[in-house]
Design a protein around this motif. Structure first.
Motif, short mmCIF file in Angstrom:
data_model
loop_
_atom_site.label_atom_id
_atom_site.label_comp_id
_atom_site.label_asym_id
_atom_site.label_seq_id
_atom_site.Cartn_x
_atom_site.Cartn_y
_atom_site.Cartn_z
N TYR A 238 42.64 102.16 -91.94
CA TYR A 238 41.70 102.70 -92.92
C TYR A 238 41.01 101.59 -93.69
N ARG A 239 39.79 101.90 -94.14
CA ARG A 239 39.05 100.92 -94.91
C ARG A 239 39.78 100.57 -96.21
N GLY A 240 40.71 101.40 -96.63
CA GLY A 240 41.52 101.07 -97.79
C GLY A 240 42.32 99.79 -97.62
N LEU A 241 42.49 99.36 -96.36
CA LEU A 241 43.19 98.10 -96.09
C LEU A 241 42.32 96.88 -96.35
N THR A 242 41.03 97.09 -96.61
CA THR A 242 40.06 95.99 -96.65
C THR A 242 40.49 94.85 -97.56
N GLU A 243 40.83 95.19 -98.81
CA GLU A 243 41.16 94.12 -99.77
C GLU A 243 42.36 93.31 -99.30
N GLN A 244 43.40 93.99 -98.84
CA GLN A 244 44.59 93.31 -98.37
C GLN A 244 44.28 92.45 -97.14
N ALA A 245 43.44 92.99 -96.23
CA ALA A 245 43.10 92.25 -95.02
C ALA A 245 42.23 91.04 -95.34
N LEU A 246 41.29 91.19 -96.26
CA LEU A 246 40.42 90.06 -96.61
C LEU A 246 41.20 88.94 -97.27
N ARG A 247 42.18 89.31 -98.10
CA ARG A 247 43.02 88.28 -98.72
C ARG A 247 43.79 87.49 -97.67
N ALA A 248 44.07 88.16 -96.56
CA ALA A 248 44.80 87.49 -95.48
C ALA A 248 43.86 86.71 -94.55
N GLY A 249 42.56 86.68 -94.88
CA GLY A 249 41.61 85.93 -94.07
C GLY A 249 41.16 86.66 -92.81
N LEU A 250 41.34 87.97 -92.76
CA LEU A 250 40.97 88.75 -91.59
C LEU A 250 39.55 89.31 -91.73
N VAL A 251 39.02 89.84 -90.63
CA VAL A 251 37.63 90.31 -90.60
C VAL A 251 37.63 91.83 -90.39
N ILE A 252 36.79 92.52 -91.18
CA ILE A 252 36.70 93.98 -91.11
C ILE A 252 35.38 94.36 -90.44
N ARG A 253 35.44 95.26 -89.46
CA ARG A 253 34.23 95.74 -88.79
C ARG A 253 34.29 97.25 -88.63
N SER A 254 33.13 97.90 -88.76
CA SER A 254 33.04 99.33 -88.52
C SER A 254 32.97 99.59 -87.02
N LEU A 255 33.21 100.84 -86.64
CA LEU A 255 33.12 101.26 -85.25
C LEU A 255 31.85 102.08 -85.05
N ASP A 256 31.36 102.10 -83.82
CA ASP A 256 30.18 102.90 -83.46
C ASP A 256 30.51 103.72 -82.21
N PRO A 257 30.58 105.06 -82.32
CA PRO A 257 30.29 105.86 -83.52
C PRO A 257 31.41 105.75 -84.55
N PRO A 258 31.08 105.98 -85.83
CA PRO A 258 32.09 105.87 -86.88
C PRO A 258 33.17 106.94 -86.71
N VAL A 259 34.39 106.60 -87.10
CA VAL A 259 35.52 107.52 -87.04
C VAL A 259 36.08 107.67 -88.45
N ARG A 260 36.21 108.91 -88.90
CA ARG A 260 36.73 109.15 -90.25
C ARG A 260 37.84 110.19 -90.20
N ARG A 261 38.76 110.08 -91.12
CA ARG A 261 39.86 111.03 -91.25
C ARG A 261 39.86 111.63 -92.66
N VAL A 262 40.31 112.88 -92.75
CA VAL A 262 40.40 113.55 -94.05
C VAL A 262 41.72 113.16 -94.72
N ILE A 263 41.63 112.60 -95.91
CA ILE A 263 42.80 112.25 -96.71
C ILE A 263 43.06 113.41 -97.68
N ALA A 264 44.31 113.79 -97.79
CA ALA A 264 44.64 114.95 -98.62
C ALA A 264 45.85 114.67 -99.49
N ILE A 265 45.96 115.41 -100.57
CA ILE A 265 47.17 115.45 -101.38
C ILE A 265 47.98 116.65 -100.88
#
Length: 289
Positions: A238-265
């Motif tokens: 999930y894109r929520g990992l972005t901050e943690q991944a960037l701190r680790a020096g990793l690269v974030i890329r989107s997919l085409d077509p985009p894939v999304r999931r519904v997050i719920a409580i």
């Protein structure tokens, strides 16, 4: 007869196939069938009849399903009254995975704390959706934050959609937005075979006709990022990992077509304490599709 068998009966009645019911309960289909047969033998009645690839609830079964739901509701209410040795009025426990924690910490928790300063919020960190479901079921958490679907004995309140992105070590020759076809032959760190999340990824791969190479298998988020940092392969998360991944020096890329999931409580099917109801009202009031 036990509570687990009652949960199995309710799930089977709601899903109308043993396969779907077993998947929703995170158990093997033969184990579910065996438990239902044992209960039918104990009660001396047939609860479900075969119909094509699914099952139908018999007349006796409908009565049992109704009573099973009432019994499970009563158990949940008793457990809520007992409070498991803690103050149900001042403690709120929320189960989630590390990748979804930013969604909670940056928006919902500050707003909730401002409105309910006397409530102590405890985060129960879990490995994957199965861990969140178990924490809510076992009453170790009042609420869970996870992606859908969840088992039939839990209720889900959609909160937002999160994008699934590709997390890679630096230096890979990839475009900023990665076509799904490029996953073929790519080394990926994937969830363990047989897990619900792995089945979802395998279904996505089949849908787009891609065949990645399994570089490693783990259900722990920390281990997954460590494998990527070590250069073993890339990771879908999930894109929520972005901050943690960037701190680790990793690269974030989107997919085409985009894939999304519904997050719920999610929560159990029971009467909820007021502090839990307040949190749900706040979340639903600010949720985005």
């Amino acid at each position: 007869m036990n509570l687990q068998q009652l949960r199995y009966v309710v799930a089977t009645a709601e899903h109308r196939t043993m396969t779907d019911a077993a998947r929703s309960l995170y158990i093997a289909q033969p184990a579910l069938s065996r438990a239902i047969r044992d209960l039918e033998r104990e009660l001396g009645m047939t609860l479900f009849a075969r119909s094509g690839r699914g099952v139908v609830v018999t007349a006796q079964g409908r009565r049992v399903v109704k009573l099973a739901k009432e019994a499970l509701d009563a158990v949940h209410e008793i457990e809520s009254l007992a409070g498991h040795g803690r103050s149900a009025d001042t403690d709120l426990r929320i189960a989630l995975t590390p990748s979804l924690e930013p969604a909670l910490a940056t928006r919902l928790l500050p707003a909730y704390a401002e409105r309910n300063p006397a409530v102590r919020v405890h985060i129960v960190r879990c490995d994957g959706r199965d861990g969140v479901v178990s924490a809510v079921r076992d009453q170790r958490a009042d609420l869970g934050l996870t992606d859908l679907p969840v088992p039939a004995d839990l209720i889900g309140h959609p909160l937002e959609r999160q994008e699934i992105v590709l997390v890679s070590p630096p230096g890979l020759d990839l475009p900023d937005t990665v076509p799904m076809a490029r996953l073929t032959g790519m080394r990926l760190v994937l969830p363990k075979r047989g897990s619900a999340r792995r089945r979802e990824f395998d279904a996505m791969f089949a849908k787009y006709g891609v065949r990645p190479v399994t570089a490693a298998e783990t259900d722990e988020r920390g281990s997954s990022l460590a494998h990527v940092r070590a250069g073993l392969g890339s990771l879908l998360g999930y894109r929520g990992l972005t901050e943690q991944a960037l701190r680790a020096g990793l690269v974030i890329r989107s997919l085409d077509p985009p894939v999304r999931r519904v997050i719920a409580i999610v929560h159990a099917r029971r009467r909820l304490p007021l502090i839990v109801q307040d949190f749900l009202a706040l979340a639903e009031g600010g949720s985005a599709a």
